[in-house]
Design a protein around this motif. Structure first.
Motif, PDB file in Angstrom:
ATOM      1  N   THR B  47     -34.796  58.370  -0.057  1.00 33.58           N
ATOM      2  CA  THR B  47     -35.988  59.516   0.159  1.00 33.58           C
ATOM      3  C   THR B  47     -37.207  59.166   0.708  1.00 33.58           C
ATOM      4  O   THR B  47     -37.331  59.677   1.977  1.00 33.58           O
ATOM      5  CB  THR B  47     -36.729  60.277  -1.087  1.00 33.58           C
ATOM      6  N   PHE B  48     -37.789  58.685   0.250  1.00 31.31           N
ATOM      7  CA  PHE B  48     -38.767  57.094   0.874  1.00 31.31           C
ATOM      8  C   PHE B  48     -38.309  55.873   1.570  1.00 31.31           C
ATOM      9  O   PHE B  48     -38.332  55.058   1.340  1.00 31.31           O
ATOM     10  CB  PHE B  48     -40.177  56.947   0.207  1.00 31.31           C
ATOM     11  N   TRP B  49     -37.528  55.982   3.418  1.00 32.27           N
ATOM     12  CA  TRP B  49     -36.491  55.030   3.781  1.00 32.27           C
ATOM     13  C   TRP B  49     -38.274  53.801   3.870  1.00 32.27           C
ATOM     14  O   TRP B  49     -37.319  52.821   3.398  1.00 32.27           O
ATOM     15  CB  TRP B  49     -37.339  55.558   5.113  1.00 32.27           C
ATOM     16  N   LEU B  50     -39.525  53.780   3.786  1.00 31.42           N
ATOM     17  CA  LEU B  50     -40.111  52.868   3.181  1.00 31.42           C
ATOM     18  C   LEU B  50     -41.128  52.192   2.556  1.00 31.42           C
ATOM     19  O   LEU B  50     -41.903  51.795   1.980  1.00 31.42           O
ATOM     20  CB  LEU B  50     -41.435  52.109   5.052  1.00 31.42           C
ATOM     21  N   GLY B  51     -40.832  53.317   1.643  1.00 26.26           N
ATOM     22  CA  GLY B  51     -41.423  53.633   0.088  1.00 26.26           C
ATOM     23  C   GLY B  51     -42.766  54.251   0.661  1.00 26.26           C
ATOM     24  O   GLY B  51     -42.647  55.278   1.555  1.00 26.26           O
ATOM     25  N   THR B  52     -43.600  54.360  -0.783  1.00 23.13           N
ATOM     26  CA  THR B  52     -44.552  55.466  -0.364  1.00 23.13           C
ATOM     27  C   THR B  52     -46.192  54.506  -0.604  1.00 23.13           C
ATOM     28  O   THR B  52     -45.986  52.754  -1.053  1.00 23.13           O
ATOM     29  CB  THR B  52     -44.854  55.936  -1.973  1.00 23.13           C
ATOM     30  N   ASP B  53     -46.901  55.079  -0.818  1.00 20.75           N
ATOM     31  CA  ASP B  53     -48.281  54.585  -0.222  1.00 20.75           C
ATOM     32  C   ASP B  53     -49.188  54.730  -1.458  1.00 20.75           C
ATOM     33  O   ASP B  53     -48.434  54.484  -3.210  1.00 20.75           O
ATOM     34  CB  ASP B  53     -48.957  54.398   0.478  1.00 20.75           C
ATOM     35  N   ASN B  54     -50.349  53.086  -1.936  1.00 16.44           N
ATOM     36  CA  ASN B  54     -51.132  53.955  -2.748  1.00 16.44           C
ATOM     37  C   ASN B  54     -51.662  54.531  -4.125  1.00 16.44           C
ATOM     38  O   ASN B  54     -51.684  54.487  -4.675  1.00 16.44           O
ATOM     39  CB  ASN B  54     -52.872  52.967  -2.423  1.00 16.44           C
ATOM     40  N   ILE B  55     -51.272  56.262  -3.318  1.00 18.76           N
ATOM     41  CA  ILE B  55     -51.835  57.131  -4.113  1.00 18.76           C
ATOM     42  C   ILE B  55     -50.323  57.812  -3.729  1.00 18.76           C
ATOM     43  O   ILE B  55     -50.361  59.143  -3.888  1.00 18.76           O
ATOM     44  CB  ILE B  55     -52.698  58.189  -3.508  1.00 18.76           C
ATOM     45  N   GLY B  56     -49.389  57.858  -3.321  1.00 11.62           N
ATOM     46  CA  GLY B  56     -47.878  57.994  -3.541  1.00 11.62           C
ATOM     47  C   GLY B  56     -47.258  59.100  -2.355  1.00 11.62           C
ATOM     48  O   GLY B  56     -46.805  60.436  -2.068  1.00 11.62           O
ATOM     49  N   ARG B  57     -47.953  58.392  -1.265  1.00 12.18           N
ATOM     50  CA  ARG B  57     -47.486  59.728   0.434  1.00 12.18           C
ATOM     51  C   ARG B  57     -46.616  58.260   0.740  1.00 12.18           C
ATOM     52  O   ARG B  57     -45.991  57.447   0.615  1.00 12.18           O
ATOM     53  CB  ARG B  57     -49.126  59.397   0.985  1.00 12.18           C
ATOM     54  N   ASP B  58     -45.568  59.400   1.793  1.00  8.17           N
ATOM     55  CA  ASP B  58     -45.179  59.186   2.200  1.00  8.17           C
ATOM     56  C   ASP B  58     -45.186  57.810   3.000  1.00  8.17           C
ATOM     57  O   ASP B  58     -46.059  57.782   4.471  1.00  8.17           O
ATOM     58  CB  ASP B  58     -43.157  59.139   3.350  1.00  8.17           C
ATOM     59  N   LEU B  60     -43.690  56.056   5.806  1.00  7.16           N
ATOM     60  CA  LEU B  60     -43.255  56.138   7.349  1.00  7.16           C
ATOM     61  C   LEU B  60     -43.820  57.075   7.780  1.00  7.16           C
ATOM     62  O   LEU B  60     -44.510  56.828   9.017  1.00  7.16           O
ATOM     63  CB  LEU B  60     -41.717  56.438   7.527  1.00  7.16           C
ATOM     64  N   SER B  61     -43.947  58.289   6.984  1.00  9.72           N
ATOM     65  CA  SER B  61     -44.471  59.481   8.267  1.00  9.72           C
ATOM     66  C   SER B  61     -46.328  59.288   7.829  1.00  9.72           C
ATOM     67  O   SER B  61     -46.663  59.048   9.197  1.00  9.72           O
ATOM     68  CB  SER B  61     -44.814  60.302   7.001  1.00  9.72           C
ATOM     69  N   ARG B  62     -46.798  58.442   7.763  1.00 12.36           N
ATOM     70  CA  ARG B  62     -48.448  57.768   7.441  1.00 12.36           C
ATOM     71  C   ARG B  62     -48.630  57.328   8.565  1.00 12.36           C
ATOM     72  O   ARG B  62     -49.158  56.902   9.458  1.00 12.36           O
ATOM     73  CB  ARG B  62     -48.946  57.041   6.245  1.00 12.36           C
ATOM     74  N   LEU B  63     -46.940  55.958   8.362  1.00 14.04           N
ATOM     75  CA  LEU B  63     -47.142  54.909  10.198  1.00 14.04           C
ATOM     76  C   LEU B  63     -46.752  55.689  11.416  1.00 14.04           C
ATOM     77  O   LEU B  63     -47.705  55.625  12.058  1.00 14.04           O
ATOM     78  CB  LEU B  63     -46.071  54.100   9.607  1.00 14.04           C
ATOM     79  N   ILE B  64     -46.327  56.887  11.310  1.00 14.63           N
ATOM     80  CA  ILE B  64     -46.354  57.938  12.781  1.00 14.63           C
ATOM     81  C   ILE B  64     -46.965  57.739  12.483  1.00 14.63           C
ATOM     82  O   ILE B  64     -47.253  57.700  14.339  1.00 14.63           O
ATOM     83  CB  ILE B  64     -44.629  57.865  11.774  1.00 14.63           C
ATOM     84  N   TRP B 220     -53.170  52.783  11.501  1.00 18.23           N
ATOM     85  CA  TRP B 220     -53.004  51.956  11.070  1.00 18.23           C
ATOM     86  C   TRP B 220     -54.023  50.124  10.300  1.00 18.23           C
ATOM     87  O   TRP B 220     -53.089  49.881   9.531  1.00 18.23           O
ATOM     88  CB  TRP B 220     -52.224  49.921  12.203  1.00 18.23           C
ATOM     89  N   GLY B 221     -54.657  50.201  10.966  1.00 20.53           N
ATOM     90  CA  GLY B 221     -55.242  49.267  10.145  1.00 20.53           C
ATOM     91  C   GLY B 221     -55.723  50.301   8.860  1.00 20.53           C
ATOM     92  O   GLY B 221     -56.327  49.065   7.647  1.00 20.53           O
ATOM     93  N   GLY B 222     -56.335  51.322   8.991  1.00 14.21           N
ATOM     94  CA  GLY B 222     -56.460  51.933   7.655  1.00 14.21           C
ATOM     95  C   GLY B 222     -55.351  52.138   6.527  1.00 14.21           C
ATOM     96  O   GLY B 222     -56.070  52.026   5.560  1.00 14.21           O
ATOM     97  N   ILE B 223     -54.281  51.951   7.152  1.00 16.32           N
ATOM     98  CA  ILE B 223     -53.048  51.415   6.313  1.00 16.32           C
ATOM     99  C   ILE B 223     -53.234  50.111   5.402  1.00 16.32           C
ATOM    100  O   ILE B 223     -52.848  50.618   4.304  1.00 16.32           O
ATOM    101  CB  ILE B 223     -51.253  52.526   6.694  1.00 16.32           C
ATOM    102  N   VAL B 224     -53.795  49.381   6.054  1.00 17.20           N
ATOM    103  CA  VAL B 224     -53.397  48.326   5.755  1.00 17.20           C
ATOM    104  C   VAL B 224     -54.462  47.922   4.676  1.00 17.20           C
ATOM    105  O   VAL B 224     -54.326  47.314   3.183  1.00 17.20           O
ATOM    106  CB  VAL B 224     -53.683  47.155   7.063  1.00 17.20           C
TER     107      VAL B 224
END
Lengths: 536, 272
Positions: B47-58, B60-64, B220-224
């Motif tokens: 379902t989540f190809w790269l997993g989810t982030d610190n508050i549960g957002r997808d 992969l979508s955030r990276l794209i 990208w910087g923000g996601i890190v």
């Protein structure tokens, strides 16, 4: 019969070319050249640029510049085959048994080391002599080559001696290891004509005294006639004619050699005009900022419509500076320049459009005078567009007309400068100047960078154009033969002054002033024994 | 047309892929960019190809979508930097004299201050919006382009064809844009690739420090930054945008190298 020092048999030299947009391919640079050179003899290799003369010269020590391969034939040095020799063998050979004198001495010396150290370096490192012996030998060579204060000359640095002296020092460097063979690669080409004579005589004397064999590479047949025993004429990597100097100069067999021999003999009768001058320079002096002395002082010259003024002198005599002042690139310090009856502003900004249009300039290096990113059509078309507002079909038609006038034709419209030969480039520059319909064209050494036959073509073109368009030329040159071919009036310049000025017939006939005499005497003439007469 | 060497092909392919994803990000991303769809730091799954982030957002979508922001800001800033830097640089080289001195010394002055610190100071007193960010980054970086283009142009400005144009009476516009610029282009194009990469790193750094792209927008910087705490627990979420940055940098450089090689074989380039 003793073996020749150098014998080359059926030599073939190839290089890899990388034409843009195509696969790399082999091209043949030298094909089927054979020669032989005995001890104490000088062989002159002559040809235009690209003829392969330097490549053959370097092959005598089995060396090829980057990308070049000696692919066929045999090279024997003192009886040994060296074309296929190993690096170690070649290393012991080069700088010891074979030495090399390059064209630009200034670029060949290390500016940070004293001359003596560099002159004896190869001799000592090859173990041909101890340091002491080598130094003694070098001083002896300095004597022979006529260098000033030979005992202490070696203590100087390269920048402390003149160009001619540096060239002699390099000759001393080449002769110091007592080689069997010396390769001279255009050793006097970069020198002024008055300096050339001295260096040439010194080289000839040293070769004769030491009895070495020499290959002498040059593009100037008159120079090689003075120094060589045999001459080989080369063209596009092939031998055109190979014979004794006397035979080549007095009885050339091939058409190409005949053309080379007769190239400097052109002359034309001078024209005079009683119309008011198109350009008049009065009491002109100029200096470069911060130099503190005049580069030009009290210049007075005039050019009549439809005639040619040749400005002659050595490098540093102020010829090109004079052109810069007249074109407005360098504001004068004093004096007036009158162009077509109206005074010219001192700097470029103050000049009217018609001043700029009617005074055009052609440069020595056609390579750098054209924007490499513009096509020939743009280069020639721009002045038409700029001065006369031509557009579309009219612009194209006129550009083609100009291309035909310079004997190139419409096919050249879309070519880039890099796709042209040296002579074609200079022709395009001439067309660009002509496009502006000028009254005066300043030609700054326009033929100096070209091969003799190509230069002859350019001079003829300029001459024909003058007859047709009634344009005047101010022709800056250091070459007396060019002057004879094109000038109506002559101004001889020396150290920023005009030392002699007048119609060609009177300037070139005695009585001479000291400098003009020296200049005229120094120009090599294409006959045997000329140097002995002049140098005494 | 010479065949394109393999490294350049790889570079072109990956760069193209990045650009394509950036342009069509909203259609490609499987979930909304700021929509919470799962648990915190879920591992990669169907379902989540790269997993989810610190508050549960997808992730992969955030990276794209983050790639879209990062690449857009970097491109815009590069354009700003090049237009200002090269025009001023060419102008300074052609005009010369005291104007050139004044401009060059001013550039020296700006360059004496570390770019990042300068940017942080400016951004902390200005409202941090995307246009401001682009302008600040672009103008700061234009000093480097100014230096390069001025150096290249002063070499060209002394060529005889430029002198010939001046003798013809051509205006400054023709001299700069028709005589000098075409010959200065190849080192500038190669530099553009380099500058673009620095811009990507620059905007990522700023976002990481909290002064770049503001949440909830992704870059990208923000996601890190958002996921950096996860590294302690062995969660790779923070490394993924870093990998994206590295991949983009390398591939753009491969392309820039090839472009420089190709153009400088013509006369007038850096190696001509």
């Amino acid at each position: 019969m003793p073996k020749p020092v150098l014998s080359i048999d059926n030599l073939k030299i190839e290089a890899t070319a990388y034409p843009p947009g195509e696969a790399p391919r082999k091209i043949t640079i030298v094909d089927g050249v054979s020669l032989s050179l005995d001890k104490g003899k000088v062989l002159g290799l002559i040809g235009e640029s690209g003829a392969g003369k330097s490549t053959i010269g370097l092959s005598a020590m089995a060396y090829g510049r980057g990308g070049i391969e000696l692919t066929g034939g045999e090279i024997h040095l003192s009886g040994r085959e060296i074309r296929k020799a190993k690096g170690r063998v070649l290393r012991s050979l080069r700088g010891a048994e074979v030495t090399y004198v390059a064209q630009s001495a200034a670029a060949a010396f290390n500016p940070a080391k004293r001359l003596m150290e560099q002159v004896i370096e190869a001799t000592v490192s090859h173990g041909r002599a101890t340091r002491k012996e080598a130094e003694a030998r070098a001083i002896e060579l300095f004597h022979k080559l006529g260098l000033p204060e030979p005992e202490t000359f070696g203590d100087r640095y390269p920048h402390q001696v003149s160009g001619g002296q540096l060239q002699r020092a390099m000759t001393a460097m080449a002769l110091c290891p007592q080689p069997d063979l010396v390769i001279f690669d255009e050793p006097t080409t970069a020198l002024d004509v008055t300096t050339q004579l001295g260096v040439l005589a010194a080289i000839k004397g040293a070769i004769r005294d030491l009895g070495v064999a020499a290959l002498y590479i040059t593009h100037d047949l008159a120079v090689v006639a003075q120094i060589a025993d045999d001459i080989m004429v080369l063209r596009q990597g092939k031998t055109v004619e190979y014979g004794s100097t006397e035979q080549i100069i007095t009885a050339p067999q091939e058409d190409y050699t005949k053309a080379l021999v007769s190239v400097t003999a052109k002359e034309h009768t001078e024209k005079t005009s009683d119309q008011p001058p198109v350009l008049e320079v009065k009491g002109l002096s100029a200096e470069y900022r911060g130099m503190g002395r005049d580069v030009l002082s009290d210049i007075n010259i005039a050019i009549q419509p439809g005639t040619t003024l040749a400005v002659v002198g050595e490098s540093g005599s102020g010829k090109s500076t004079l052109a810069r002042v007249i074109t407005g690139l360098l504001p004068q310090k004093a004096g007036d320049v009158t162009f077509d009856g109206r005074p010219l502003s001192h700097d470029l900004k103050g000049r009217s459009r018609s001043d700029l249009q009617e005074l055009q300039m052609i440069y020595q290096m056609a390579d750098t005078a054209m924007n490499p990113r513009q096509t020939v059509g743009t280069i020639i078309g721009r002045p038409l567009q700029f001065y006369f507002g031509m557009k579309g079909a009219a612009l194209r038609a006129r550009t083609i007309e100009l291309l035909e006038e310079i004997e190139l034709g419409a096919g050249f419209m879309d070519r880039y400068p890099a796709e042209l030969s040296g002579g074609q480039k200079q022709r395009v520059c001439i067309a660009r100047a002509l496009a502006a319909k000028p009254k005066l064209i300043i030609c700054d050494e326009v033929t100096s960078a070209l091969d003799p036959l190509v230069a002859e073509g350019i001079l003829k073109l300029l001459y024909d154009l003058q007859a047709r368009e009634q344009v005047s030329y101010m022709f800056i040159t250091h070459d007396i033969a060019t002057v004879k071919a094109i000038a109506d009036t002559i101004a001889v310049m020396h150290l920023g002054k005009v030392v002699r000025y007048g119609p060609k017939s009177s300037v070139l006939s005695p009585p001479f002033d000291d400098y003009t005499d020296l200049l005229l005497r120094s120009v090599p003439e294409m006959r045997l024994g000329w140097m002995e007469e002049v140098a005494g | 047309m010479r065949s394109i060497p393999l490294p350049a092909l790889i570079g072109l392919f990956i760069t193209g892929l990045f650009l394509f994803t950036a342009v069509f990000a909203p259609w490609i991303a499987p979930y909304g960019v700021s929509k919470v769809v799962g648990d915190v730091w879920e591992p990669a799954s169907g379902t989540f190809w790269l997993g989810t982030d610190n508050i549960g957002r997808d992730l992969l979508s955030r990276l794209i979508c983050g790639g879209q922001t990062t690449i857009f800001v970097a491109i815009a800033a590069t354009v700003v930097s090049f237009v200002t830097g090269s025009i001023l640089g060419l102008f300074a080289a052609v005009v010369g004299g005291w104007i050139d001195q004044l401009m060059s010394r001013f550039v020296d002055l700006v360059m004496a201050i570390p770019t990042l610190i300068f940017a942080l100071v400016v951004l902390s007193v200005m409202p941090v919006t995307i246009p401001v960010l682009i302008l600040v980054m672009g103008l700061l970086d234009s000093t480097r382009v100014f230096r390069l283009s001025r150096a290249v142009a002063s070499d060209i400005a002394v060529m005889e064809y430029v002198e010939a144009a001046r003798l013809r009476g051509e205006g400054r516009g023709w001299v700069i844009f028709r005589e000098i610029l075409p010959n200065a282009l190849s080192p500038l194009v190669a530099e553009a690739g380099m500058r673009f990469i620095f811009m990507v790193l620059f905007v990522s750094t700023l976002s990481f420090l909290g002064l770049g792209v503001q949440p909830p927008a992704a870059d990208w910087g923000g996601i890190v930054k958002e996921n950096k705490d996860g590294i302690v627990y062995g969660i790779p979420a923070a490394l993924l945008p870093a990998i994206a940055i590295a991949a983009l940098s390398i591939s753009v450089n491969l392309v820039a190298d090839w472009v420089l090689d190709r153009t400088s074989s013509l006369k007038g380039g850096r190696n001509a």
